[in-house]
Write a protein that holds these residues in place. Structure first.
Motif, mmCIF file in Angstrom:
data_model
loop_
_atom_site.group_PDB
_atom_site.id
_atom_site.type_symbol
_atom_site.label_atom_id
_atom_site.label_comp_id
_atom_site.label_asym_id
_atom_site.label_seq_id
_atom_site.Cartn_x
_atom_site.Cartn_y
_atom_site.Cartn_z
ATOM 1 N N VAL A 64 -5.546 -2.083 -3.517
ATOM 2 C CA VAL A 64 -4.565 -2.854 -2.754
ATOM 3 C C VAL A 64 -3.135 -2.429 -3.092
ATOM 4 O O VAL A 64 -2.225 -2.552 -2.259
ATOM 5 C CB VAL A 64 -4.767 -4.364 -2.997
ATOM 6 C CG1 VAL A 64 -4.445 -4.737 -4.434
ATOM 7 C CG2 VAL A 64 -3.937 -5.187 -2.037
ATOM 8 N N ILE A 65 -2.923 -1.902 -4.293
ATOM 9 C CA ILE A 65 -1.584 -1.416 -4.657
ATOM 10 C C ILE A 65 -1.198 -0.233 -3.776
ATOM 11 O O ILE A 65 -0.084 -0.163 -3.253
ATOM 12 C CB ILE A 65 -1.532 -1.042 -6.154
ATOM 13 C CG1 ILE A 65 -1.690 -2.302 -7.015
ATOM 14 C CG2 ILE A 65 -0.242 -0.316 -6.490
ATOM 15 C CD1 ILE A 65 -1.765 -2.019 -8.503
ATOM 16 N N GLU A 66 -2.137 0.691 -3.620
ATOM 17 C CA GLU A 66 -1.877 1.838 -2.752
ATOM 18 C C GLU A 66 -1.630 1.387 -1.317
ATOM 19 O O GLU A 66 -0.730 1.900 -0.639
ATOM 20 C CB GLU A 66 -3.052 2.811 -2.814
ATOM 21 C CG GLU A 66 -2.780 4.138 -2.132
ATOM 22 C CD GLU A 66 -3.817 5.182 -2.464
ATOM 23 O OE1 GLU A 66 -3.764 6.271 -1.862
ATOM 24 O OE2 GLU A 66 -4.680 4.923 -3.332
ATOM 25 N N ASP A 67 -2.395 0.410 -0.850
ATOM 26 C CA ASP A 67 -2.208 -0.098 0.511
ATOM 27 C C ASP A 67 -0.835 -0.747 0.679
ATOM 28 O O ASP A 67 -0.212 -0.636 1.742
ATOM 29 C CB ASP A 67 -3.295 -1.126 0.851
ATOM 30 C CG ASP A 67 -4.670 -0.496 0.998
ATOM 31 O OD1 ASP A 67 -4.737 0.740 1.217
ATOM 32 O OD2 ASP A 67 -5.671 -1.222 0.881
ATOM 33 N N HIS A 68 -0.379 -1.422 -0.363
ATOM 34 C CA HIS A 68 0.910 -2.125 -0.264
ATOM 35 C C HIS A 68 2.063 -1.159 -0.021
ATOM 36 O O HIS A 68 3.016 -1.486 0.700
ATOM 37 C CB HIS A 68 1.174 -2.933 -1.537
ATOM 38 C CG HIS A 68 2.465 -3.693 -1.507
ATOM 39 N ND1 HIS A 68 2.652 -4.827 -0.764
ATOM 40 C CD2 HIS A 68 3.652 -3.448 -2.130
ATOM 41 C CE1 HIS A 68 3.889 -5.271 -0.920
ATOM 42 N NE2 HIS A 68 4.519 -4.455 -1.747
ATOM 43 N N PHE A 69 1.988 0.018 -0.627
ATOM 44 C CA PHE A 69 3.061 0.997 -0.472
ATOM 45 C C PHE A 69 2.741 2.016 0.619
ATOM 46 O O PHE A 69 3.154 3.176 0.550
ATOM 47 C CB PHE A 69 3.334 1.685 -1.814
ATOM 48 C CG PHE A 69 3.922 0.752 -2.835
ATOM 49 C CD1 PHE A 69 5.242 0.344 -2.750
ATOM 50 C CD2 PHE A 69 3.138 0.235 -3.868
ATOM 51 C CE1 PHE A 69 5.793 -0.536 -3.670
ATOM 52 C CE2 PHE A 69 3.669 -0.637 -4.799
ATOM 53 C CZ PHE A 69 5.000 -1.030 -4.702
ATOM 54 N N ASP A 70 2.027 1.562 1.635
ATOM 55 C CA ASP A 70 1.685 2.392 2.786
ATOM 56 C C ASP A 70 2.035 1.620 4.058
ATOM 57 O O ASP A 70 2.290 0.410 4.023
ATOM 58 C CB ASP A 70 0.192 2.735 2.762
ATOM 59 C CG ASP A 70 -0.167 3.895 3.687
ATOM 60 O OD1 ASP A 70 0.748 4.446 4.331
ATOM 61 O OD2 ASP A 70 -1.356 4.239 3.766
ATOM 62 N N ILE A 71 2.043 2.309 5.177
ATOM 63 C CA ILE A 71 2.308 1.672 6.470
ATOM 64 C C ILE A 71 1.069 0.909 6.929
ATOM 65 O O ILE A 71 -0.057 1.384 6.808
ATOM 66 C CB ILE A 71 2.691 2.736 7.517
ATOM 67 C CG1 ILE A 71 4.053 3.355 7.167
ATOM 68 C CG2 ILE A 71 2.737 2.133 8.923
ATOM 69 C CD1 ILE A 71 4.434 4.522 8.055
ATOM 70 N N ASN A 72 1.285 -0.288 7.461
ATOM 71 C CA ASN A 72 0.225 -1.068 8.095
ATOM 72 C C ASN A 72 0.538 -1.105 9.593
ATOM 73 O O ASN A 72 1.349 -1.906 10.055
ATOM 74 C CB ASN A 72 0.177 -2.485 7.513
ATOM 75 C CG ASN A 72 -0.978 -3.302 8.049
ATOM 76 O OD1 ASN A 72 -1.327 -3.205 9.223
ATOM 77 N ND2 ASN A 72 -1.557 -4.139 7.196
ATOM 78 N N TYR A 73 -0.081 -0.199 10.332
ATOM 79 C CA TYR A 73 0.268 -0.027 11.737
ATOM 80 C C TYR A 73 0.042 -1.296 12.553
ATOM 81 O O TYR A 73 0.869 -1.663 13.402
ATOM 82 C CB TYR A 73 -0.531 1.128 12.345
ATOM 83 C CG TYR A 73 -0.157 2.478 11.800
ATOM 84 C CD1 TYR A 73 0.999 3.126 12.224
ATOM 85 C CD2 TYR A 73 -0.937 3.095 10.821
ATOM 86 C CE1 TYR A 73 1.367 4.366 11.708
ATOM 87 C CE2 TYR A 73 -0.582 4.331 10.298
ATOM 88 C CZ TYR A 73 0.563 4.964 10.739
ATOM 89 O OH TYR A 73 0.925 6.185 10.214
ATOM 90 N N GLU A 74 -1.089 -1.969 12.323
ATOM 91 C CA GLU A 74 -1.394 -3.168 13.090
ATOM 92 C C GLU A 74 -0.364 -4.264 12.832
ATOM 93 O O GLU A 74 0.108 -4.929 13.767
ATOM 94 C CB GLU A 74 -2.795 -3.676 12.749
ATOM 95 C CG GLU A 74 -3.914 -2.755 13.169
ATOM 96 C CD GLU A 74 -4.160 -1.624 12.178
ATOM 97 O OE1 GLU A 74 -3.461 -1.575 11.125
ATOM 98 O OE2 GLU A 74 -5.034 -0.785 12.457
ATOM 99 N N LEU A 75 -0.005 -4.463 11.564
ATOM 100 C CA LEU A 75 0.987 -5.479 11.225
ATOM 101 C C LEU A 75 2.347 -5.124 11.820
ATOM 102 O O LEU A 75 3.028 -5.982 12.406
ATOM 103 C CB LEU A 75 1.097 -5.620 9.706
ATOM 104 C CG LEU A 75 2.135 -6.606 9.182
ATOM 105 C CD1 LEU A 75 1.893 -8.006 9.712
ATOM 106 C CD2 LEU A 75 2.144 -6.598 7.649
ATOM 107 N N ASP A 76 2.760 -3.871 11.692
ATOM 108 C CA ASP A 76 4.043 -3.444 12.241
ATOM 109 C C ASP A 76 4.097 -3.674 13.744
ATOM 110 O O ASP A 76 5.104 -4.175 14.287
ATOM 111 C CB ASP A 76 4.289 -1.964 11.939
ATOM 112 C CG ASP A 76 4.590 -1.705 10.474
ATOM 113 O OD1 ASP A 76 4.736 -2.681 9.723
ATOM 114 O OD2 ASP A 76 4.680 -0.530 10.085
ATOM 115 N N ASP A 77 3.025 -3.325 14.437
ATOM 116 C CA ASP A 77 2.993 -3.491 15.898
ATOM 117 C C ASP A 77 3.063 -4.967 16.275
ATOM 118 O O ASP A 77 3.780 -5.344 17.224
ATOM 119 C CB ASP A 77 1.720 -2.862 16.449
ATOM 120 C CG ASP A 77 1.646 -2.967 17.956
ATOM 121 O OD1 ASP A 77 2.526 -2.387 18.634
ATOM 122 O OD2 ASP A 77 0.714 -3.635 18.474
#
Length: 295
Positions: A64-77
């Motif tokens: 989850v740490i790696e995910d946190h510092f990555d783009i979340n396309y669905e959330l951004d959209d």
């Protein structure tokens, strides 16, 4: 001329047993202080100090740490479509640049020194920073920046290796790594010795190592061969003591406040301090605190 500090190592493989059951499924580094994870506060401190490459030494269950510092396309959209511009911009601002994060595994809990050694290939042959993610700092009244920035300024002055320190009572020194103080210039001073968790009454000072380091790459060869120390672990302090035989060390007295978010009290105190410093919630939060009345 000293080499610029470009890389920082974040040892984030710990189990967080003091926060169970919360940390059974959530890494302790992802517990939130107000509106962002503990680890994000520490990464922002590093970025403020000029760090360009963020190296995370992780363990199992930390994806989850790696995910946190990555783009979340669905959330951004979703945020864009709903017109939540402030939230969208906040997410963008906390992301490191593409290619600026690296992740490696510490496969066994062998101590802080071992965690730092696990980052050797990613750091390479250059000086680097180490930031303990449990320790969250807040700039002091002089507004001279958070702790790592002050360490970098001391490094630019002295070169060599830098350790941030803070003061504790003599009764507490046996719980920490403690430094001996040589030539003292006030904000910074020469370190003439270090000891990890000295027995009560034997500490050389009340200045404890507080979780921010700038180290030369020569530390890696030392950590590779050093014997296990206190707690049966490879201690970073023991490695630094060996390095100090050939390289200078200076301490930095941080002009600000440090919160040990590895303890429940420190974590709660950090939430109060950062909430009161946040203009979005400070006023309402003060009103809620007043409802508790005097303690």
């Amino acid at each position: 001329m000293t080499k610029r500090i470009r890389k920082a190592v974040f040892p984030v493989a710990g189990l967080g047993t003091r926060f169970l059951p919360a940390t059974k499924s959530i890494p302790k580094e992802m517990l939130t202080i107000v509106d962002r994870p503990v680890l994000q506060h520490v990464v922002e401190e590093a970025a403020e100090a000029g760090i360009e490459h963020f190296i995370f030494v992780t363990g199992r269950g930390k994806a989850v740490i790696e995910d946190h510092f990555d783009i979340n396309y669905e959330l951004d959209d979703t945020l864009r479509r709903r017109g939540k511009v402030k939230e969208f911009e906040a997410l963008k601002a906390q992301l490191p640049a593409a290619g600026a994060t690296s992740f490696t595994r510490q496969q066994a809990p062998l101590g802080l020194g071992h965690a730092v050694w696990c980052a050797r290939e990613l750091v390479g042959d250059e000086p680097f920073a180490v930031l303990l993610p449990d320790m969250v700092t807040m700039a002091g009244p002089q507004n001279s920046g958070r702790c790592l920035r002050q360490c970098v300024e001391a490094y630019e002055k002295h070169g060599g290796n830098i350790i941030a320190v803070e003061e504790v009572s003599p009764e507490e020194t046996h719980q920490y790594g403690v430094v001996s103080i040589g030539k003292d210039e006030g904000a910074s001073f020469e370190i003439t010795g270090m000891v990890e968790k000295p027995p009560k009454g034997t500490a050389p000072s009340t200045s404890i190592i507080s979780g921010r380091y700038l180290l030369g790459p020569e530390i890696f060869a030392i950590l590779e061969r050093i014997e296990k120390g206190a707690g049966g672990e490879i201690q970073l302090t023991d490695g630094m003591k060996e390095l100090a035989k050939t390289q200078a060390f200076h301490g930095v007295r941080f002009d600000g406040k440090t919160y040990d978010c590895g303890s429940k009290i420190g974590f709660l105190a950090a939430n109060v301090a950062f909430a009161l410093a946040n203009p979005d919630v400070a006023s309402a939060f003060k009103a809620e605190l007043k409802k508790f009345g005097p303690f």
